[in-house]
Each structure stands twice: as C-alpha cells, then as structure tokens.
Design a protein around this motif. Structure first.
Motif, PDB file in Angstrom:
ATOM      1  N   ALA A 277       0.825  -1.213   0.000  1.00 10.55           N
ATOM      2  CA  ALA A 277       0.000   0.000   0.000  1.00 10.55           C
ATOM      3  C   ALA A 277       0.856   1.259   0.000  1.00 10.55           C
ATOM      4  O   ALA A 277       0.592   2.206  -0.753  1.00 10.55           O
ATOM      5  CB  ALA A 277      -0.924  -0.015   1.213  1.00 10.55           C
ATOM      6  N   ILE A 278       1.899   1.280   0.837  1.00 14.84           N
ATOM      7  CA  ILE A 278       2.740   2.473   0.960  1.00 14.84           C
ATOM      8  C   ILE A 278       3.562   2.710  -0.297  1.00 14.84           C
ATOM      9  O   ILE A 278       3.630   3.826  -0.825  1.00 14.84           O
ATOM     10  CB  ILE A 278       3.658   2.349   2.190  1.00 14.84           C
ATOM     11  N   ILE A 279       4.194   1.660  -0.798  1.00 12.68           N
ATOM     12  CA  ILE A 279       5.048   1.817  -1.979  1.00 12.68           C
ATOM     13  C   ILE A 279       4.220   2.149  -3.206  1.00 12.68           C
ATOM     14  O   ILE A 279       4.596   3.004  -4.020  1.00 12.68           O
ATOM     15  CB  ILE A 279       5.894   0.545  -2.191  1.00 12.68           C
ATOM     16  N   GLY A 280       3.049   1.507  -3.354  1.00  7.72           N
ATOM     17  CA  GLY A 280       2.175   1.868  -4.467  1.00  7.72           C
ATOM     18  C   GLY A 280       1.778   3.333  -4.414  1.00  7.72           C
ATOM     19  O   GLY A 280       1.769   4.030  -5.430  1.00  7.72           O
ATOM     20  N   ARG A 281       1.458   3.820  -3.210  1.00  6.77           N
ATOM     21  CA  ARG A 281       1.078   5.223  -3.064  1.00  6.77           C
ATOM     22  C   ARG A 281       2.249   6.156  -3.369  1.00  6.77           C
ATOM     23  O   ARG A 281       2.100   7.160  -4.057  1.00  6.77           O
ATOM     24  CB  ARG A 281       0.583   5.476  -1.633  1.00  6.77           C
ATOM     25  N   TYR A 282       3.454   5.834  -2.842  1.00  4.07           N
ATOM     26  CA  TYR A 282       4.631   6.668  -3.109  1.00  4.07           C
ATOM     27  C   TYR A 282       4.960   6.721  -4.601  1.00  4.07           C
ATOM     28  O   TYR A 282       5.237   7.781  -5.157  1.00  4.07           O
ATOM     29  CB  TYR A 282       5.850   6.127  -2.351  1.00  4.07           C
ATOM     30  N   GLU A 289      12.202   8.156  -3.667  1.00  2.00           N
ATOM     31  CA  GLU A 289      13.025   8.070  -2.462  1.00  2.00           C
ATOM     32  C   GLU A 289      12.208   7.549  -1.281  1.00  2.00           C
ATOM     33  O   GLU A 289      12.701   6.764  -0.463  1.00  2.00           O
ATOM     34  CB  GLU A 289      13.605   9.449  -2.129  1.00  2.00           C
ATOM     35  N   GLY A 290      10.945   7.970  -1.183  1.00  2.00           N
ATOM     36  CA  GLY A 290      10.084   7.455  -0.125  1.00  2.00           C
ATOM     37  C   GLY A 290       9.881   5.958  -0.248  1.00  2.00           C
ATOM     38  O   GLY A 290       9.837   5.240   0.757  1.00  2.00           O
ATOM     39  N   ALA A 291       9.775   5.465  -1.481  1.00  2.00           N
ATOM     40  CA  ALA A 291       9.615   4.027  -1.701  1.00  2.00           C
ATOM     41  C   ALA A 291      10.865   3.271  -1.250  1.00  2.00           C
ATOM     42  O   ALA A 291      10.774   2.212  -0.621  1.00  2.00           O
ATOM     43  CB  ALA A 291       9.333   3.760  -3.177  1.00  2.00           C
ATOM     44  N   ARG A 292      12.046   3.816  -1.559  1.00  2.00           N
ATOM     45  CA  ARG A 292      13.301   3.166  -1.134  1.00  2.00           C
ATOM     46  C   ARG A 292      13.405   3.110   0.389  1.00  2.00           C
ATOM     47  O   ARG A 292      13.791   2.081   0.963  1.00  2.00           O
ATOM     48  CB  ARG A 292      14.502   3.916  -1.706  1.00  2.00           C
ATOM     49  N   ASP A 293      13.076   4.205   1.046  1.00  5.36           N
ATOM     50  CA  ASP A 293      13.160   4.253   2.500  1.00  5.36           C
ATOM     51  C   ASP A 293      12.186   3.262   3.144  1.00  5.36           C
ATOM     52  O   ASP A 293      12.527   2.578   4.116  1.00  5.36           O
ATOM     53  CB  ASP A 293      12.855   5.667   2.997  1.00  5.36           C
TER      54      ASP A 293
END
Length: 426
Positions: A277-282, A289-293
């Motif tokens: 959910a988070i990576i798809g949204r980022y 960068e948010g996805a990598r973190d």
C-alpha cells in the motif's frame, strides 16, 4: 505499523480457519487429520493461485490513490471483484465433480481418501466467497484501510470456530461439519466485504457495472503473479505429496506444521502488505526516495519479527502439538521438523517483505521468473527425500533451502533499483 498491525488480522484469517479445522478434526482421528491435510492443500492451492486478486488490486488502487484519483481507484477495484466472481464460478465447475479423482491423484492413503474427498467437495462451494474476499481486501488495502479487514476477519474466525465445533461434535457430522462451518463463515465474510466496497463506490461515484475491458486488464495484470503463485503452490503441493508418501503419521505431522508455517508466513506478510500500500502510493505520487526508504525499514522489521517468531516456536513447540493431536507417533515426527521451521524464520521475514515490496511496485514479471527458478531448484531435492531418508525433518530442511533461494533472487532485484517505476499506472 498503522497499516501492518491491522493487516495481520486479515492475513491470518484463512490460516486460522485451517488451524481451527485442524484442531477440531485432529481429535476425530489420525485418518481424518491426514484426509484434512490432503484436502486443505488442494483447496488452498485452488484459492491461492488467485491471490493476485488481492495483491495486484492493492498495487493498482494504491497508485491511483497516490495520484489523487479515488474514483478511478475504486473502479479498478470493482473490476477485480467481478473477475474474482467469474474465476470462482469456473473453479467450482471444475473441482466439484472431480474432487474424488483429484484426491486419488494426490496420493492419499485408502484410509484418508474418503475424508479428504468429503472435505474437499463441500469446501469447494466456498471458493467464490474466498476469491471475492481476496479482491475486496485488495481494494481496501489500496485505499490504505487495513482496519476493516481486521474486523471482518475476527468476526469470521469466531463464527468459523463456533460453527465447526457445533457441526462436528454437536451435530455429529464429523469432518463434513468442519467443511460446512468454514463455507458458511466464508460467505458471511464475502457479503460484509461487498457491502463495504459498494458503499465506497457510491460515495465516490464509481460505476458498479462489470466492464469487459477493465476485467480483461485486471486479468492481464495478474498473469505474472498467477505464474508466481502457481510455482509457489506447486512447491507446497510437492512437499505435501512427499510427506503423504512417508506415511500417515508424517502427513498428519506435516499438516500441523504447515498450518503453523502458514500462520507465521502471514504474520510476516503483514509488513509486506503495508509495503504494498505504501510503496504503491509513493510511486503513484512520484516519490521514488520514499519508496526506497519504506523498503529498507520493512526489511529491518521483517528480520526482527522473524527472530522473535523463531524463538517463540522453539519455546512453545512441546505445548503446541497436543492442541492438534494425541498420537505420540505424530508428535515424535513433528518435533524436530518444528525446530527447522523456527530456525528459518529470519530468512522468511526477508522473503515475505521483499516479495510484498516488489508486488507493490507492480514488478510481477520478475517475481514470476524468480519463483520458476526456485521451483526448479526445490523439486529435485524434495523428491530425493524419500530415497535418501531423513523423513519429515529432511523435507522441511528442503523447504528452508527453497526460502533461501527466494531470498537471494528478491534481494538482487531490490538492490538493482529496477523495480522503481513512478506514475499512476505502470
């Protein structure tokens, strides 16, 4: 953590259903438990090959949420639900009349086969409900809502346990009562999920009608994940088939261990669900960068949780087995294999997290090829277990080898950065 903790409840619904069935059926006898082991492996395969209904939907909906298009996000989810209903009907049409033949092909013993056939034939009627639950859960996860699936899962588990106990012992229906109780609970969950999604669709003005192009697009997006899941289910079916040929005590012990392994896997996968959910949204919002973190943090959590779960398995394994069987032969076979499961949990933590990260990024083709490679490595080693000896412990050591191969392939992909593709759609 706000997404992962509630996700754990919904993820473990099916393993908890299976563990409840195992505990209740296990006290009917070893033959009944062995039959449940064969039937549940077939049933989980019939359902789990379509897990892309949840995972692909989560990623697609989350990307559109990140891009700020909620109407399109829910419309994407409705396509997934319609696809789930069609696929569920097709599976029932194929599996219901062939249940006995499939059980025989799977290698069940003469004593276990009738129980396996009974459980499989009845439980097949719940497959459409399970697929609807998968797709609707994916919609809610993509909308960053993992609390609603948690509430539904809790209600479904309680209903399943009460129905099974009442029908198996109260109504004296035996293993058939366990199957009917689970089917009723699954359809109840599906109805609740549909009501929640339909309310959201009306709120945001999303169409409820089936769209042939949208359903076709959902199916096409899920093909790589279908290949990935088929390969994984083939691994689990091969493991169960090998255990069945080791003897009834071994397949009964394998069923107990597989139930626990599934529960632990879904516990670890809760972090991965948050990652989807988070990576798809980022990525939908263009934040690479948010996805990598997020990926890095979730791997750290996966390792830590895997260590904790492994320790818990070691500590509780003597008390765990009596919950499912009173047969000393089954306990003796299961104890050393459970130790192997415990030692492999940190590896599993990395695997499930990275698997979820790449699903959230829509990196299905790589996941498909990686799992085919894992299947190619696992199969010959597993088939040698009855020849070389070592029993169920050796078989679960082979399962650990499988997880190690998966870990290496997923780690190499995340290190490459090729999974990072931004935008509302891939």
């Amino acid at each position: 953590m706000a997404l992962a903790v509630p996700a754990f409840g919904s993820l473990i619904a099916e393993p908890l259903f299976l563990m409840a069935d195992t505990a209740i059926v296990g006290h009917l006898g070893t033959a009944q438990l062995a039959g449940l082991g064969v039937a549940s492996a077939l049933l989980m395969t019939a359902v789990s090959v379509f897990v892309f209904l949840a995972y692909a939907t989560t990623a697609a909906v989350a990307r559109r949420v990140g891009a700020g298009d909620l109407q399109s996000a829910i419309r994407q989810g409705m396509d997934g639900i319609w696809l789930a209903l069609l696929l569920g009907a097709a599976v029932v049409a194929v599996l219901l009349p062939t249940a006995s033949t499939v059980v025989d092909l799977f290698g069940a013993s003469d004593a276990a086969a009738p129980y396996a056939t009974t459980y499989l034939r009845i439980s097949t009627l719940g497959i459409p409900a399970m697929l609807i639950v998968l797709a609707a859960t994916g919609v809610l996860r993509g909308l960053q809502d993992t609390k609603t699936p948690l509430y539904v899962a809790i209600a479904g588990f309680v209903a399943n346990g009460a129905l099974n106990a009442g029908l198996v012992y109260g109504a004296d229906l035996g293993i058939a009562g366990s199957a009917w109780g689970t089917v009723i609970a699954q359809w109840g969950m599906a109805v609740v999920y549909l009501a929640v999604v339909l309310r959201g669709a009306r709120k945001h003005g999303a169409s409820l009608r089936p769209d042939a192009a949208g359903i076709r697009a959902s199916a096409q997006a899920g093909v790589p994940l279908l290949v990935r899941t088929l390969s994984l289910r083939a691994i689990l079916m091969i493991a169960t088939a090998v255990a069945a040929r080791l003897g009834d005590a071994d397949i009964a012990a394998h069923q107990i261990i597989l139930s626990l392994w599934s529960l632990l896997a879904f516990a670890l996968d809760a972090i991965a669900i948050a990652g989807q959910a988070i990576i798809g949204r980022y990525l939908g919002a263009g934040d690479a960068e948010g996805a990598r973190d997020a990926c890095r943090r979730m791997v750290e959590w996966g390792i830590a949780v895997g260590v904790v779960l492994g320790i818990l398995v070691v500590i509780t394994r003597p008390a765990f087995l009596p919950l499912f069987t009173s047969d000393s032969a089954v306990k003796d076979v299961a104890l050393p294999a459970l130790l192997i499961v415990a030692l492999s949990q940190p590896i599993s933590g990395i695997v499930f997290v990275l698997d979820g990260v790449l699903m959230g990024a829509g990196d299905g083709p790589y996941l498909a090829w990686a799992m085919l490679l894992t299947l190619a490595v696992f199969t010959p080693v597993a088939l040698l277990v009855p020849v070389l000896g070592g029993g169920l412990t050796a078989l679960w050591a082979t399962m650990t080898l499988m997880m190690t191969v998966r870990m290496l392939t997923l780690w190499l992909r995340t290190r490459s950065g090729r999974w990072i593709v931004t935008g509302a759609t891939l």
